[in-house]
Design an enzyme around this catalytic site. Structure first.
Site, PDB file in Angstrom:
ATOM      1  N   LYS A 211     -34.565 -15.275  12.643  1.00 35.36           N
ATOM      2  CA  LYS A 211     -35.365 -15.269  13.873  1.00 35.36           C
ATOM      3  C   LYS A 211     -35.544 -16.684  14.415  1.00 35.36           C
ATOM      4  O   LYS A 211     -35.389 -16.948  15.611  1.00 35.36           O
ATOM      5  CB  LYS A 211     -36.723 -14.625  13.579  1.00 35.36           C
ATOM      6  CG  LYS A 211     -37.767 -14.839  14.621  1.00 35.36           C
ATOM      7  CD  LYS A 211     -37.402 -14.159  15.934  1.00 35.36           C
ATOM      8  CE  LYS A 211     -38.284 -14.660  17.048  1.00 35.36           C
ATOM      9  NZ  LYS A 211     -38.793 -13.644  17.885  1.00 35.36           N
ATOM     10  N   CYS A 265     -42.674 -18.638  22.261  1.00 38.21           N
ATOM     11  CA  CYS A 265     -41.638 -18.427  21.243  1.00 38.21           C
ATOM     12  C   CYS A 265     -40.707 -19.621  21.119  1.00 38.21           C
ATOM     13  O   CYS A 265     -40.707 -20.320  20.114  1.00 38.21           O
ATOM     14  CB  CYS A 265     -40.836 -17.182  21.593  1.00 38.21           C
ATOM     15  SG  CYS A 265     -41.886 -15.784  22.005  1.00 38.21           S
TER      16      CYS A 265
END
Ligand code: SAJ
Length: 420
Positions: A211, A265
């Site tokens: 991720k 993010c």
């Protein structure tokens, strides 16, 4: 295997995920520390903006499959989707994961699966297991008992794009990193409830780094585009044309420069790699620095334009200068102002003492940060009529539709490549 699923954290990821399980007739207990979020959801409404979500929540709550509460209850599977911001020095802040672990520990029972969905530094899933084990010495966990553990644990990072969350949750592939094979298999079975993409199994540490790698890859590539925009400015080349030309090469695909990298993010996650291996992650760190510097660079351009505009104003008074800032959101066509470079730039422009005409078609009122007496939220046409300087900060669809009018502005700083 999973009759009742509990989602811990009902934010941008937790709520849509909980709702999709509920839409497949699973009994879902959503848990959040915010009473406002809990009561909003229990009324069948939502406290965040995400296309297509509200209708799904309404039905899930009406049909009795989704219910929210502030206190965890027993369930077959627990999914943790809480924030993982960074602290001073870009060190990951796992305190929300720690609190969530301590909150669910008392209701865990033999046979449960706990999945960490929050984007996390490598080792966070093992850390969560340790916190759970500490709180429940009567149960065994995978780092102690492997396949035979009472509680199985996996990391399954979310990787959906804000604005397309409902669609991407269903169609994207999922990386599933169990702390044991059994944990992985249980997690695959769980996600297969609604995931149509492939569920690919690995271990927890690889899933965590995967991720972080995805977002770092994007950050590095955006940094390359942002660096090119500054290089081109020095060399007198139009960066948008340059990128379009270079992208004609069959193996070149450069992203777009902008006002900077925002959101919760991409501007955060690469630091989780840098903070754990600073010596090795030099490119990733530099990319962060390049992208973080871009808003300051844009601001300097705006200041220079304001100086030009002032020279033409009788009396040379800063308070007479009107600067239109087109876009406040962190990226096109959303209302999300979190960690937005456009918002940061607009706030700095307002501090210069000129009049700021903020144009953000996706919001109804200005955020508190921008509430000075010299800032007002304007429709595009109104801002364009009086602005001395126009800064294009976000390439919203509605701005593209009005590109002819925008290009007639006397002075334009185009950080988003709209008029070029
Ligand atoms: N941006 C540019 N130029 C580009 C593309 C983006 O300047 O060419 C800027 C945007 O304006 C924005 C920032 O980058 O400020 C991030 O936008 P984004 O659309 O690239 O990504 P996010 O933050 O909305 O979502 C990302 C996604 N990650 C990847 O595409 C690898 C999403 O899939 C993740 O699930 C999400 O982060 C997350 O939650 O981690």
């Amino acid at each position: 295997m999973f009759k009742t699923i509990s989602m811990i954290g009902l934010g941008y990821i937790g709520l849509p995920t909980a709702t999709l399980f509920a839409s497949r007739q699973k009994k879902v207990i959503g848990v959040d520390v915010s009473e406002r979020a809990v009561s909003t959801i229990n009324q069948g409404k939502i406290h965040i903006i995400e296309p297509g979500l509200e209708a799904l929540v309404r039905i899930a709550v009406q049909d009795g499959y989704l219910r929210a509460t502030t206190t965890p209850e027993p369930a077959d599977a627990f999914l943790v989707a809480v924030p993982t911001p960074f602290k001073d020095g870009h060190q990951p802040d796992l305190s929300y994961i720690e609190s969530a672990s301590k909150a669910i520990a008392p209701v865990l029972a033999k046979g449960n699966l706990v999945v960490l969905e929050s984007t996390s530094p490598v080792g966070a899933t093992e850390q969560m297991a340790a916190w759970l084990a500490e709180a429940r010495p009567d149960l065994s966990f995978p780092h102690q008992a492997g396949e035979d553990a009472d509680i199985q644990i996996a990391h399954c990072p979310e990787r959906v794009l804000p604005g397309k969350v409902v669609e991407e949750l269903v169609t994207n592939d999922r990386v599933i990193g169990g702390m044991s094979d059994k944990a992985s298999q249980m997690a695959v079975a769980l996600y297969k409830t609604f995931v149509e993409g492939e569920c690919i199994v690995t271990n927890a540490r690889a899933a965590e780094l995967c991720k972080l790698t995805e977002n770092s890859f994007r950050d590095v590539n955006i940094a390359f585009a942002n660096e090119l925009s500054m290089v081109c400015d020095e060399l007198g080349v139009n960066v948008w044309e340059l990128i379009a030309l270079a992208n004609r090469h069959p193996r070149v695909n450069i992203l777009q420069p902008g006002a900077g990298v925002g959101g919760h993010c991409i501007a955060v996650d690469p630091w989780f790699i840098v903070s754990s291996v600073p010596e090795q992650a030099r490119l990733i760190r530099t990319a962060r620095e390049v992208n973080d510097h871009k808003p300051e660079w844009v601001l300097d351009k705006v200041k220079a334009a304001i100086t030009d505009a002032l020279a033409d104003k009788p009396g040379n008074v800063m308070a007479d200068i009107k600067v239109a800032c087109l876009g406040l959101a962190f990226k096109p066509d959303i209302d999300d102002l979190r960690e937005s470079p456009a918002l940061a730039i607009t706030t700095q422009i307002a501090k210069l003492g000129c009049q700021v005409l903020a144009v953000e078609p996706n919001i109804e009122s200005l955020p508190a940060k921008l509430s000075g007496s010299n800032v007002e939220l304007n429709p595009l046409e109104q801002a364009l009529t009086t602005a001395d300087v126009v800064c294009v900060l976000v390439k919203h669809r509605s701005f593209i539709e009005s590109v002819q009018d925008i290009s007639r502005a006397p002075l334009i700083i185009d950080a988003a490549g709209l008029v070029n």
